[in-house]
Enzyme design. Structure first.
Site, PDB file in Angstrom:
ATOM      1  N   GLU A   1      52.658  47.190  31.049  1.00 28.54           N
ATOM      2  CA  GLU A   1      51.293  47.202  30.552  1.00 28.54           C
ATOM      3  C   GLU A   1      51.096  48.537  29.883  1.00 28.54           C
ATOM      4  O   GLU A   1      51.148  49.572  30.552  1.00 28.54           O
ATOM      5  CB  GLU A   1      50.327  47.148  31.728  1.00 28.54           C
ATOM      6  CG  GLU A   1      49.852  45.791  32.101  1.00 28.54           C
ATOM      7  CD  GLU A   1      48.793  45.894  33.185  1.00 28.54           C
ATOM      8  OE1 GLU A   1      47.763  46.543  32.958  1.00 28.54           O
ATOM      9  OE2 GLU A   1      49.019  45.335  34.259  1.00 28.54           O
TER      10      GLU A   1
ATOM     11  N   ASP B   1      37.642  50.790  35.446  1.00 33.42           N
ATOM     12  CA  ASP B   1      38.612  51.748  35.981  1.00 33.42           C
ATOM     13  C   ASP B   1      38.009  52.776  36.928  1.00 33.42           C
ATOM     14  O   ASP B   1      36.918  53.278  36.714  1.00 33.42           O
ATOM     15  CB  ASP B   1      39.317  52.476  34.838  1.00 33.42           C
ATOM     16  CG  ASP B   1      40.277  51.558  34.103  1.00 33.42           C
ATOM     17  OD1 ASP B   1      41.017  50.834  34.788  1.00 33.42           O
ATOM     18  OD2 ASP B   1      40.263  51.549  32.866  1.00 33.42           O
TER      19      ASP B   1
END
Lengths: 267, 413
Positions: A50, A61
């Protein structure tokens, strides 16, 4: 390249060998260092990567990735650098699938057509966008699929049975299961009930299931690997990189990824 | 978004559509974890909206706690001085806590109670929405946590203390640019984490559907009252409405009840900071491009890559780099127009209102007042302008002191 992802998961299921997808933050702590980290991870046996492209407002996040992506942006990382990274990895001979992980606005501003074209041209395999809701997948999957690129749907512990079915029906190579109600970040223990939830979920799904958010070490990866088709590690790896001098990043990332790969193969 | 449905025939008053779109704008671009929560919120709100008991309760608190209706004041001195259109001020500065923000907070706290949520979170920039949220949480005895950028915590120490006095916990957010947008990102992260127990009380017409609709509906009381009041006082509808716009809640609150009155012009005034030709402004409509921020597709101040830009305004309440999706649609369909006023111009209007009318407006509202003062002399004396005075200026006196202190002389205007 999306076919490659699909085949990879089929093989993994047959061999009962869960896959490992580490996350590398583009441009953290520099382009070169992140390229080396990516190479080290792939050389150590990562099944796919990724490649995280920093966004100024990453709402999914936690602190670790916020800091890394903020740092990377402050040091001039641009969206198009991800295509350079993919190209560099392909030139270095790595064949594993490469997925762009970012936020919707960056793709939107780059333009979906251009994004798919650049991704396909450089040898990327697809995209993971946590703020692209399932409802909007039909708008973009045809374009992506026409270039043999995948768009990865998310499911979360809060997803209704209906939404899980909807994700499963996208024909994606895998589903990204968010292991916690929360943001990305390394955690000491796995969420309680995760393994049971995964077993139930796995039985109901056609699409392979990859688990991310909160998996921090090889032992946790191995536990999750018993009930899922693959494991994503992001924050723990970024944390490791943040603590390592640039000259040693390659070695440290390689060792960590190697340990996870071994742990996943050992059961 | 390029692919969303467009229905030019859609009556603006009937929007958003069931998926939360105003034309291409709006929607729900959020992590999967929140999708169910947004649906739950939408369903709870749809039921509440139709429930006369809920509406009665909301009206009760607006009247007996907030102090509504707020007056529509004819600014006779300013009107005389400007030699043009008749200026009316919708006095949202006279709400409890000093701004229009409380209207929405009262509505949403009642909704949160219906949903059985025991913990409220909110984002705040200057602190006005934070204070309003802390206020309603104190009133209903609910736990309140407010996210505020570290930079704003420093600049707005008094509002931080105010929130703490009201029993709220204030979290200083140190990520990103440490201002409102980062506070909102952090509030969303908290909501993702505590979604089952927590109600996120958004203060503006930003964020994913159904928030822009909910906030509008709880603010539309401003325009409903103003419409009744102007008909009573002047015997006719106004020629134009003027309100400051950032996220856009006070403006949509004033505009919405007039949408069907096609002859009424609507003007939103953005913060131009040092000027829209500089890099220091918050004029999203003037300089932004459509994009996705905090779950909604609308105009956004951003760089070429799509990274969200930093903003500047003398008014801390106008520095969000986005704008509500309904405003984007009103602009595209030309039902409303959007202009901007600089820091300097807002300061001029601030002083004019103080000297002529004995009102210290919030610096946010002073942006709207400036534009109205610019429009008035060009219009006939029969014309009517309504300016939304969205908040009072006591909170800004320090800022104004810094800018004007030495230059200011007393005496007649």
């Amino acid at each position: 390249m999306s076919f490659q992802l699909q085949r990879m998961f089929q093989t993994a299921r047959l061999q009962r060998r869960p896959l490992f997808l580490p996350y590398i933050c583009l441009g953290y702590p520099s382009y070169q260092a992140s390229l080396q980290a990516a190479q080290a991870a792939l050389a150590a046996g990562a099944s796919a990567l990724e490649l995280g492209v920093p966004f100024s407002d990453p709402i999914a996040d936690g602190p670790t990735l916020q800091k890394a992506t903020h740092y990377s942006l402050q040091h001039g990382t641009k969206f198009a650098d991800v295509f350079r990274m993919i190209q560099d990895l392909r030139r270095a001979g790595f064949r594993q699938p490469l997925l762009v992980m970012s936020y919707l606005n960056l793709v939107e501003q780059f333009g979906w057509e251009d994004f798919a074209a650049a991704l396909s041209k450089t040898g990327g395999d697809g995209a993971i966008l946590p703020d692209l809701p399932l409802e909007k997948f039909p708008l973009f999957t045809p374009l992506m699929r026409s270039k043999n690129l995948a768009l990865i749907p998310f499911i979360a512990p809060t997803s209704s049975p209906q939404r899980i079915k909807m994700a499963d029906a996208q024909g994606a190579p895998f589903l990204y299961y968010v292991s916690v109600t929360g943001v990305t970040g390394a955690r000491k223990t796995l969420p309680s009930g995760l393994l049971r939830a995964l077993r139930t979920l796995g039985d109901r799904l056609e699409t392979p299931l990859v688990v991310g958010f909160g998996i921090s070490n090889p032992a946790q990866a191995a536990q999750v690997g018993k009930v899922a088709d693959g494991v994503i590690i992001a924050s723990a790896l970024v944390q490791l990189i943040s603590k390592t001098p640039v000259s040693k990043i390659s070695g440290v990332v390689g060792r960590f990824c190697g340990q996870v790969v071994n742990a996943l193969h050992e059961f | 978004m390029r692919s969303s449905r467009r229905n030019p025939a859609a009556e603006p008053a009937h929007l958003p559509d069931p998926e939360g779109f105003f034309g291409p704008y709006g929607g729900q671009y959020v992590p999967e974890t929140l999708m169910v929560a947004l649906r739950e919120l939408g369903e709870a709100y749809t039921k509440a909206r139709r429930d006369p008991r809920f509406q009665r309760e909301f009206q009760y608190y607006l009247a007996e706690y907030d102090g509504r209706p707020t007056p529509l004041t004819f600014a006779s001195n300013l009107t005389r001085a400007l030699k043009g259109a008749r200026l009316y001020l919708k006095r949202e500065d006279l709400n409890h806590t000093g701004a229009h923000k409380i209207n929405n907070c009262l509505g949403q706290i009642l909704l949160a109670r219906r949903m059985g949520k025991k913990r409220i979170i909110a984002e705040t920039g200057a602190g006005q929405h934070g204070v309003a949220t802390a206020t309603v949480c104190a009133l209903f005895g609910v736990k309140c946590e407010v996210f505020m950028g570290e930079e704003d915590v420093r600049r707005q120490a008094l509002n931080v203390f105010r929130m703490r006095l009201l029993g709220a916990q204030v979290h200083a957010v140190s990520s990103g640019t440490r201002t409102l947008k980062d506070a909102m990102s952090e509030a969303i992260r908290d909501w993702v984490t505590n979604v089952r127990t927590t109600y996120y009380l958004i203060g503006s017409t930003a964020g994913p559907h159904p928030y822009p609709m909910i906030v509008r509906d709880f603010q539309k009381v401003i325009g409903e009252e103003a419409r009744r009041q102007v008909l009573r006082q002047a015997g006719r509808l106004p020629d134009a409405l003027v309100a400051c716009v950032n996220g856009g809640s006070n403006a949509i609150g004033l505009f919405y009840p007039f949408l069907k009155d096609r002859q009424v012009r609507m003007v939103g005034v953005e913060a131009a900071g040092d000027g829209v030709k500089t890099k220091r402004h918050a004029a999203t409509m003037a300089k932004g491009k459509p994009g996705i921020l905090h779950g909604s597709y609308s105009y956004v101040l951003q760089d070429k890559d799509g990274q969200i830009a930093e903003t500047h305004s003398i008014s801390a309440g106008l520095d969000y780099p986005g704008v509500g999706p309904e405003h984007a649609w009103l602009r595209d369909t030309k039902r409303a127009s959007y202009v901007s006023a600089t820091d300097q111009q807002a300061l001029e209007a601030f002083q004019a209102l103080a000297r002529h009318e004995g009102i210290l407006p919030a610096l946010e509202s002073a942006h709207a007042a400036y534009h109205a003062m610019k429009m008035a002399p060009r219009l006939s004396k029969k014309s009517i302008l309504i300016v939304n005075l969205s908040g009072r200026g006591d909170k800004d006196v320090n800022t104004v002191l810094e800018r004007l202190g030495s230059k200011l002389k007393g005496g007649a205007p």
